[in-house]
Scaffold this motif. Structure first.
Motif, mmCIF file in Angstrom:
data_model
loop_
_atom_site.group_PDB
_atom_site.id
_atom_site.type_symbol
_atom_site.label_atom_id
_atom_site.label_comp_id
_atom_site.label_asym_id
_atom_site.label_seq_id
_atom_site.Cartn_x
_atom_site.Cartn_y
_atom_site.Cartn_z
ATOM 1 N N LEU A 78 0.841 -1.206 0.000
ATOM 2 C CA LEU A 78 0.000 0.000 0.000
ATOM 3 C C LEU A 78 0.872 1.250 0.000
ATOM 4 O O LEU A 78 0.560 2.233 -0.683
ATOM 5 C CB LEU A 78 -0.956 -0.007 1.196
ATOM 6 C CG LEU A 78 -1.997 -1.131 1.199
ATOM 7 C CD1 LEU A 78 -2.827 -1.068 2.469
ATOM 8 C CD2 LEU A 78 -2.872 -1.063 -0.043
ATOM 9 N N ARG A 79 1.978 1.217 0.745
ATOM 10 C CA ARG A 79 2.910 2.356 0.740
ATOM 11 C C ARG A 79 3.541 2.532 -0.641
ATOM 12 O O ARG A 79 3.750 3.656 -1.096
ATOM 13 C CB ARG A 79 3.993 2.167 1.796
ATOM 14 C CG ARG A 79 3.525 2.458 3.188
ATOM 15 C CD ARG A 79 4.690 2.444 4.178
ATOM 16 N NE ARG A 79 4.207 2.103 5.479
ATOM 17 C CZ ARG A 79 4.193 0.883 6.008
ATOM 18 N NH1 ARG A 79 4.693 -0.125 5.353
ATOM 19 N NH2 ARG A 79 3.705 0.678 7.203
ATOM 20 N N GLN A 80 3.878 1.424 -1.297
ATOM 21 C CA GLN A 80 4.472 1.508 -2.630
ATOM 22 C C GLN A 80 3.486 2.164 -3.609
ATOM 23 O O GLN A 80 3.869 3.029 -4.399
ATOM 24 C CB GLN A 80 4.856 0.114 -3.148
ATOM 25 C CG GLN A 80 5.928 -0.576 -2.361
ATOM 26 C CD GLN A 80 7.296 0.082 -2.504
ATOM 27 O OE1 GLN A 80 7.548 0.828 -3.421
ATOM 28 N NE2 GLN A 80 8.170 -0.218 -1.577
ATOM 29 N N LEU A 81 2.229 1.732 -3.563
ATOM 30 C CA LEU A 81 1.218 2.304 -4.454
ATOM 31 C C LEU A 81 1.016 3.790 -4.166
ATOM 32 O O LEU A 81 0.942 4.607 -5.084
ATOM 33 C CB LEU A 81 -0.111 1.549 -4.307
ATOM 34 C CG LEU A 81 -0.102 0.072 -4.661
ATOM 35 C CD1 LEU A 81 -1.458 -0.550 -4.353
ATOM 36 C CD2 LEU A 81 0.292 -0.162 -6.101
ATOM 37 N N ALA A 82 0.935 4.126 -2.875
ATOM 38 C CA ALA A 82 0.739 5.525 -2.492
ATOM 39 C C ALA A 82 1.925 6.386 -2.918
ATOM 40 O O ALA A 82 1.748 7.498 -3.427
ATOM 41 C CB ALA A 82 0.516 5.633 -0.986
ATOM 42 N N ALA A 83 3.141 5.877 -2.716
ATOM 43 C CA ALA A 83 4.338 6.642 -3.082
ATOM 44 C C ALA A 83 4.388 6.872 -4.586
ATOM 45 O O ALA A 83 4.753 7.956 -5.049
ATOM 46 C CB ALA A 83 5.596 5.914 -2.614
ATOM 47 N N LEU A 84 4.021 5.869 -5.345
ATOM 48 C CA LEU A 84 4.044 6.008 -6.800
ATOM 49 C C LEU A 84 3.045 7.062 -7.278
ATOM 50 O O LEU A 84 3.311 7.797 -8.222
ATOM 51 C CB LEU A 84 3.737 4.661 -7.460
ATOM 52 C CG LEU A 84 3.886 4.620 -8.971
ATOM 53 C CD1 LEU A 84 5.332 4.847 -9.382
ATOM 54 C CD2 LEU A 84 3.385 3.297 -9.508
ATOM 55 N N LEU A 85 1.914 7.164 -6.588
ATOM 56 C CA LEU A 85 0.864 8.109 -6.991
ATOM 57 C C LEU A 85 0.982 9.474 -6.323
ATOM 58 O O LEU A 85 0.180 10.369 -6.630
ATOM 59 C CB LEU A 85 -0.518 7.523 -6.701
ATOM 60 C CG LEU A 85 -0.892 6.289 -7.496
ATOM 61 C CD1 LEU A 85 -2.248 5.782 -7.055
ATOM 62 C CD2 LEU A 85 -0.873 6.562 -8.984
ATOM 63 N N SER A 86 1.913 9.649 -5.414
ATOM 64 C CA SER A 86 2.012 10.933 -4.715
ATOM 65 C C SER A 86 2.369 12.066 -5.668
ATOM 66 O O SER A 86 3.088 11.890 -6.631
ATOM 67 C CB SER A 86 3.004 10.848 -3.554
ATOM 68 O OG SER A 86 4.304 10.710 -4.060
ATOM 69 N N VAL A 87 1.826 13.209 -5.361
ATOM 70 C CA VAL A 87 2.038 14.396 -6.189
ATOM 71 C C VAL A 87 2.497 15.518 -5.263
ATOM 72 O O VAL A 87 1.957 15.682 -4.162
ATOM 73 C CB VAL A 87 0.725 14.813 -6.897
ATOM 74 C CG1 VAL A 87 0.915 16.061 -7.714
ATOM 75 C CG2 VAL A 87 0.196 13.675 -7.756
ATOM 76 N N ALA A 88 3.490 16.267 -5.714
ATOM 77 C CA ALA A 88 3.981 17.391 -4.933
ATOM 78 C C ALA A 88 2.853 18.430 -4.782
ATOM 79 O O ALA A 88 2.073 18.637 -5.713
ATOM 80 C CB ALA A 88 5.186 18.026 -5.608
ATOM 81 N N PRO A 89 2.772 19.068 -3.616
ATOM 82 C CA PRO A 89 1.733 20.073 -3.428
ATOM 83 C C PRO A 89 1.921 21.230 -4.418
ATOM 84 O O PRO A 89 3.047 21.563 -4.802
ATOM 85 C CB PRO A 89 1.937 20.561 -1.999
ATOM 86 C CG PRO A 89 3.115 19.864 -1.453
ATOM 87 C CD PRO A 89 3.624 18.912 -2.470
ATOM 88 N N ASP A 90 0.786 21.782 -4.836
ATOM 89 C CA ASP A 90 0.845 22.944 -5.741
ATOM 90 C C ASP A 90 1.481 24.122 -5.011
ATOM 91 O O ASP A 90 1.235 24.353 -3.823
ATOM 92 C CB ASP A 90 -0.565 23.355 -6.192
ATOM 93 C CG ASP A 90 -1.139 22.349 -7.150
ATOM 94 O OD1 ASP A 90 -0.373 21.597 -7.784
ATOM 95 O OD2 ASP A 90 -2.395 22.300 -7.268
ATOM 96 N N ARG A 91 2.293 24.844 -5.733
ATOM 97 C CA ARG A 91 2.909 26.036 -5.141
ATOM 98 C C ARG A 91 2.101 27.247 -5.544
ATOM 99 O O ARG A 91 1.890 27.507 -6.710
ATOM 100 C CB ARG A 91 4.344 26.166 -5.616
ATOM 101 C CG ARG A 91 5.190 25.005 -5.152
ATOM 102 C CD ARG A 91 6.572 25.117 -5.652
ATOM 103 N NE ARG A 91 7.266 23.852 -5.368
ATOM 104 C CZ ARG A 91 8.551 23.700 -5.412
ATOM 105 N NH1 ARG A 91 9.331 24.697 -5.749
ATOM 106 N NH2 ARG A 91 9.087 22.538 -5.147
ATOM 107 N N ALA A 92 1.650 27.987 -4.550
ATOM 108 C CA ALA A 92 0.806 29.155 -4.825
ATOM 109 C C ALA A 92 1.651 30.361 -5.129
ATOM 110 O O ALA A 92 2.758 30.520 -4.788
ATOM 111 C CB ALA A 92 -0.101 29.424 -3.637
#
Length: 124
Positions: free
Chosen positions: A110-124
Motif C-alpha cells: 500500500l505504501r508503494q502504491l501511495a508513493a508512486l501516486l504521490s504528487v507534490a503540493p501545488d505552489r501558490a
C-alpha cells in the motif's frame, strides 16, 4: 556463445522504502510497472476497493470474512472470489482459524502504491 539474460531486479513489496520516484517526477521502470500493475488492477473493481478499505481500516488490523460478507448484497462465493483476487495481487494476507479466514492488509505494498501516486503540493 550468447550470455544468459540479466535477471530483473526483484521489487520488495513489503518494504517501507519507496520503489521509485512518483510517476509525476519520472518514468516508471518496466519491472516496477509489471510488479505493481496487478495491485492497481485488483483495486479497479468497486467491490474489491470497498473490501480493501474495510480490511485496511479494521480494528486490530484484521477482519474475519464472516464480518465482510454481510456488508455486501453478493453471495459468499463472489466475496471469496474478490478476496482471492486481492490476495493474489499481494494486497492482503489471509490466515485460516478454524472455519473462518481472517484478512490483513499488507502495508508495504500500500505504501508503494501511495508513493508512486504521490504528487507534490501545488505552489501558490
Amino acid at each position: 556463445m550468447s550470455q544468459p539474460p540479466a535477471a530483473l531486479p526483484v521489487l520488495d513489496l513489503d518494504t517501507d522504502t519507496p520503489c521509485c520516484p512518483p510517476l509525476a517526477q519520472s518514468r516508471v521502470p518496466a519491472e516496477t510497472a509489471a510488479a505493481l500493475a496487478p495491485a492497481f488492477k485488483a483495486l479497479g473493481d468497486p467491490v474489491r476497493l470497498r473490501l480493501m478499505s474495510m480490511i485496511a481500516s479494521a480494528d486490530g488490523g484484521e477482519i474475519c470474512v464472516c464480518d465482510l460478507t454481510p456488508m455486501f448484497d453478493l453471495t459468499g462465493p463472489t466475496i471469496s472470489h474478490h478476496l482471492r483476487t486481492l490476495r493474489e495481487a499481494g494486497l492482503v494476507s489471509a490466515e485460516r482459524r478454524g472455519t473462518w479466514v481472517y484478512y490483513r492488509a499488507r502495508p508495504g505494498i500500500l505504501r508503494q502504491l501511495a508513493a508512486l501516486l504521490s504528487v507534490a503540493p501545488d505552489r501558490a
